[in-house]
Scaffold this motif. Structure first.
Motif, mmCIF file in Angstrom:
data_model
loop_
_atom_site.group_PDB
_atom_site.id
_atom_site.type_symbol
_atom_site.label_atom_id
_atom_site.label_comp_id
_atom_site.label_asym_id
_atom_site.label_seq_id
_atom_site.Cartn_x
_atom_site.Cartn_y
_atom_site.Cartn_z
ATOM 1 N N ALA A 1 0.808 -1.218 0.000
ATOM 2 C CA ALA A 1 0.000 0.000 0.000
ATOM 3 C C ALA A 1 0.843 1.271 0.000
ATOM 4 N N LEU A 2 1.935 1.287 0.750
ATOM 5 C CA LEU A 2 2.693 2.515 0.967
ATOM 6 C C LEU A 2 4.185 2.230 0.882
ATOM 7 N N GLU A 3 4.908 3.127 0.245
ATOM 8 C CA GLU A 3 6.364 3.042 0.185
ATOM 9 C C GLU A 3 6.941 4.225 0.954
ATOM 10 N N VAL A 4 7.859 3.945 1.866
ATOM 11 C CA VAL A 4 8.453 4.972 2.721
ATOM 12 C C VAL A 4 9.898 5.201 2.280
ATOM 13 N N ILE A 5 10.246 6.455 1.974
ATOM 14 C CA ILE A 5 11.590 6.775 1.488
ATOM 15 C C ILE A 5 12.128 7.985 2.247
ATOM 16 N N THR A 6 13.304 7.828 2.846
ATOM 17 C CA THR A 6 13.990 8.964 3.460
ATOM 18 C C THR A 6 14.707 9.743 2.361
ATOM 19 N N VAL A 7 14.547 11.059 2.371
ATOM 20 C CA VAL A 7 15.175 11.908 1.352
ATOM 21 C C VAL A 7 15.932 13.033 2.052
ATOM 22 N N GLY A 8 16.530 13.913 1.260
ATOM 23 C CA GLY A 8 17.222 15.061 1.830
ATOM 24 C C GLY A 8 18.561 14.696 2.440
ATOM 25 N N SER A 9 19.002 15.486 3.413
ATOM 26 C CA SER A 9 20.355 15.352 3.956
ATOM 27 C C SER A 9 20.575 14.030 4.679
ATOM 28 N N LYS A 10 19.528 13.457 5.276
ATOM 29 C CA LYS A 10 19.680 12.157 5.954
ATOM 30 C C LYS A 10 19.973 11.062 4.929
ATOM 31 N N ALA A 11 19.234 11.051 3.828
ATOM 32 C CA ALA A 11 19.451 10.041 2.783
ATOM 33 C C ALA A 11 20.808 10.212 2.115
ATOM 34 N N GLU A 12 21.308 11.441 2.063
ATOM 35 C CA GLU A 12 22.604 11.724 1.449
ATOM 36 C C GLU A 12 23.768 11.445 2.396
ATOM 37 N N GLY A 13 23.454 11.203 3.681
ATOM 38 C CA GLY A 13 24.506 10.955 4.672
ATOM 39 C C GLY A 13 25.207 12.217 5.125
ATOM 40 N N LEU A 14 24.575 13.383 4.919
ATOM 41 C CA LEU A 14 25.234 14.663 5.188
ATOM 42 C C LEU A 14 24.663 15.382 6.395
ATOM 43 N N SER A 15 24.011 14.638 7.279
ATOM 44 C CA SER A 15 23.426 15.266 8.458
ATOM 45 C C SER A 15 23.612 14.349 9.658
ATOM 46 N N ARG A 16 24.087 14.914 10.766
ATOM 47 C CA ARG A 16 24.215 14.135 11.994
ATOM 48 C C ARG A 16 22.828 13.747 12.500
ATOM 49 N N TYR A 17 22.772 12.857 13.469
ATOM 50 C CA TYR A 17 21.526 12.223 13.897
ATOM 51 C C TYR A 17 20.438 13.242 14.241
ATOM 52 N N LEU A 18 20.793 14.306 14.981
ATOM 53 C CA LEU A 18 19.815 15.313 15.374
ATOM 54 C C LEU A 18 20.121 16.689 14.782
ATOM 55 N N GLU A 19 20.969 16.715 13.757
ATOM 56 C CA GLU A 19 21.388 17.997 13.190
ATOM 57 C C GLU A 19 20.256 18.701 12.439
ATOM 58 N N SER A 20 19.379 17.947 11.829
ATOM 59 C CA SER A 20 18.261 18.525 11.086
ATOM 60 C C SER A 20 17.097 17.549 11.106
ATOM 61 N N ASP A 21 15.954 17.997 10.607
ATOM 62 C CA ASP A 21 14.780 17.131 10.552
ATOM 63 C C ASP A 21 15.017 15.970 9.588
ATOM 64 N N THR A 22 14.307 14.874 9.833
ATOM 65 C CA THR A 22 14.332 13.736 8.913
ATOM 66 C C THR A 22 13.193 13.887 7.911
ATOM 67 N N ASP A 23 13.547 14.035 6.638
ATOM 68 C CA ASP A 23 12.542 14.205 5.582
ATOM 69 C C ASP A 23 12.131 12.840 5.041
ATOM 70 N N THR A 24 10.844 12.533 5.144
ATOM 71 C CA THR A 24 10.333 11.224 4.730
ATOM 72 C C THR A 24 9.187 11.400 3.746
ATOM 73 N N VAL A 25 9.296 10.723 2.599
ATOM 74 C CA VAL A 25 8.226 10.739 1.604
ATOM 75 C C VAL A 25 7.444 9.432 1.705
ATOM 76 N N CYS A 26 6.136 9.542 1.874
ATOM 77 C CA CYS A 26 5.248 8.374 1.950
ATOM 78 C C CYS A 26 4.445 8.304 0.654
ATOM 79 N N ILE A 27 4.689 7.271 -0.140
ATOM 80 C CA ILE A 27 4.124 7.189 -1.489
ATOM 81 C C ILE A 27 2.979 6.184 -1.522
ATOM 82 N N ASN A 28 1.800 6.647 -1.952
ATOM 83 C CA ASN A 28 0.636 5.780 -2.114
ATOM 84 C C ASN A 28 0.790 4.993 -3.419
#
Length: 431
Positions: free
Chosen positions: A30-57
């Motif tokens: 039903a749904l695909e969950v994908i982390t995008v942005g700096s977290k997916a690129e490996g360019l952000s520390r654990y709490l350095e910025s928000d975790t951007d998540t795309v939920c695809i129907n």
């Protein structure tokens, strides 16, 4: 040692990819969950910025004009993308086939006998659904996302649809360029695009418009930048956050990312190396100053879309242009303006190496947790502590935090032994 090296970037990407796989598996097809942005690129520390998540129907697909609807399975609802009256990079979604239940309360009439999907109503539906399902309670909407806080981690959830827009991707792929190489271009094209529920800010029909995005393709592009280009982007993000300090996201890390991508495309890769880093930092700041002056920066994937089409006041523009002009006149000393770099220079070598070794180990422990226990499932802290006790990591986490506390206690007389707060130290180290 600041946390942007190749190995740690790779570790972050692997852990977030595995977390996405586990979260997607929970939803079946039903749904695909994908982390995008700096977290997916490996360019952000654990709490350095928000975790951007795309939920695809996965029960809905969007196609541009001219695409054959018969190539899409019968059990999938289809929307046709109408870009004729929208700003570049945006579209309306007209119902072509099916009636997806999740979109039912976001449908409206376009006044010409066609049913279209309202982006604002669609986001509001998901917000109400979160309350009904007793999931994480979203905060106020921010652009296309619904921000939620789970434990100490802030997530920006974007509910999106996959879209098939071969003409847009082929126009991007056919450009004359130095970078990326052909195999990466092919992979980005194969990843396709998404439509996210946000319209153009100045548009009268922004509540029913959708933005065309290439999140996974952009992640692939960032992964394929060389080390000097990655460091250039990291320095630009520091300048944006610590020097320019925009109050309302007039200058975002996304704008800075696009500047780096344009520089990489237009110049030979051999020119980007360790000794040329500060040269390219100057070039990137010149590009940013020109973009601010002209209020014009083409989006890397769709150049007709202007990323600087924001409510930028003349006062802000003059202030930032003056700041950038001063920085450009400083030469290499420009990096002393950046607190993270300045602190590293002052404390180097022993205190700096001692602290960052422990901070990186702490982040790796937490990355292992998110890889094996989906954060969006149940009680965050219960999952975390059960995982740490089961794998014997809790003791090491406490030892690291206590070592740092003792160092603070020895070097700062304002601390007392009764002030040891593991959670406070842990969060400060990972920000």
């Amino acid at each position: 040692m600041l946390g942007y090296g190749h190995e740690l970037r790779q570790k972050r990407r692997e852990c977030y990819t595995e977390r996405d796989r586990l979260n997607t598996a929970r939803w079946g097809n039903a749904l695909e969950v994908i982390t995008v942005g700096s977290k997916a690129e490996g360019l952000s520390r654990y709490l350095e910025s928000d975790t951007d998540t795309v939920c695809i129907n996965n029960f809905v697909k969007c196609i541009e004009a001219g695409c054959d609807i018969n190539s899409i399975p019968e059990d999938t609802s289809v929307f046709r993308m109408d870009t004729t009256i929208c700003n570049p990079g945006h579209c309306l979604l007209l119902l072509e086939r099916g009636l997806p239940l999740v979109c039912l309360f976001a449908m409206c009439d376009n006044g010409h006998g066609k049913i279209l999907l309202s982006s604002e109503a669609y986001v509001n539906c998901h917000k109400k659904m979160s309350h009904f399902l007793r999931g994480p309670i979203p905060n106020e909407r921010a652009g296309p996302s619904l921000p939620v806080t789970i434990g100490c981690v802030k997530h920006d959830l974007v509910y999106a649809f996959r879209c098939h827009c071969p003409s847009i991707l082929q126009r991007w792929a056919s450009r004359s360029r130095h970078w990326p190489p052909f195999n990466v271009v092919e992979k980005v094209v194969s990843m396709g695009a998404f439509v996210t529920p946000v319209g153009f800010k100045g548009s009268e029909s922004k509540n029913i418009e959708w933005r065309i995005c290439f999140n996974t393709g952009e992640t692939e592009l960032m992964i394929n930048l060389n080390d000097a280009q990655i460091k250039l982007y990291v320095l630009l993000k520091m300048i944006g956050k610590d020097v320019l300090k925009p109050r309302h996201k007039e200058i975002t890390s996304y704008i800075l990312k696009n500047i780096v991508l344009w520089l990489a495309e237009k110049n030979p890769q051999s020119m980007f190396h360790e000794k040329s880093l500060l040269f390219w930092l100057r070039e990137a700041l010149l590009e940013l100053r020109i973009a601010l002056s002209n209020k014009q920066l083409p989006y890397y994937m769709i150049p007709e879309r202007n990323l600087m089409a924001t409510e930028l006041t003349d006062t802000q523009k003059r202030r930032w242009i003056a700041t950038l002009t001063d920085m450009l006149g400083e030469g290499p000393a420009i990096i002393r303006r950046l607190p993270l770099i300045r602190q590293a220079i002052i404390s180097y070598p022993d205190p700096f190496l001692w602290y960052n070794t422990r901070r990186i180990e702490l982040e790796i422990i937490l990355l292992e947790f998110i890889k094996s226990a989906p954060c969006l499932n149940g009680n965050y802290f219960a999952n975390m502590f059960n995982h740490y006790f089961r794998h014997g990591l809790m003791w090491r986490l406490l030892v690291i935090c206590y070592d740092v506390f003792l160092k603070m206690f020895v070097e700062d007389s304002t601390y007392t032994c009764i002030e040891f707060d593991c959670f406070h130290i842990l969060t400060r180290m990972l920000m």
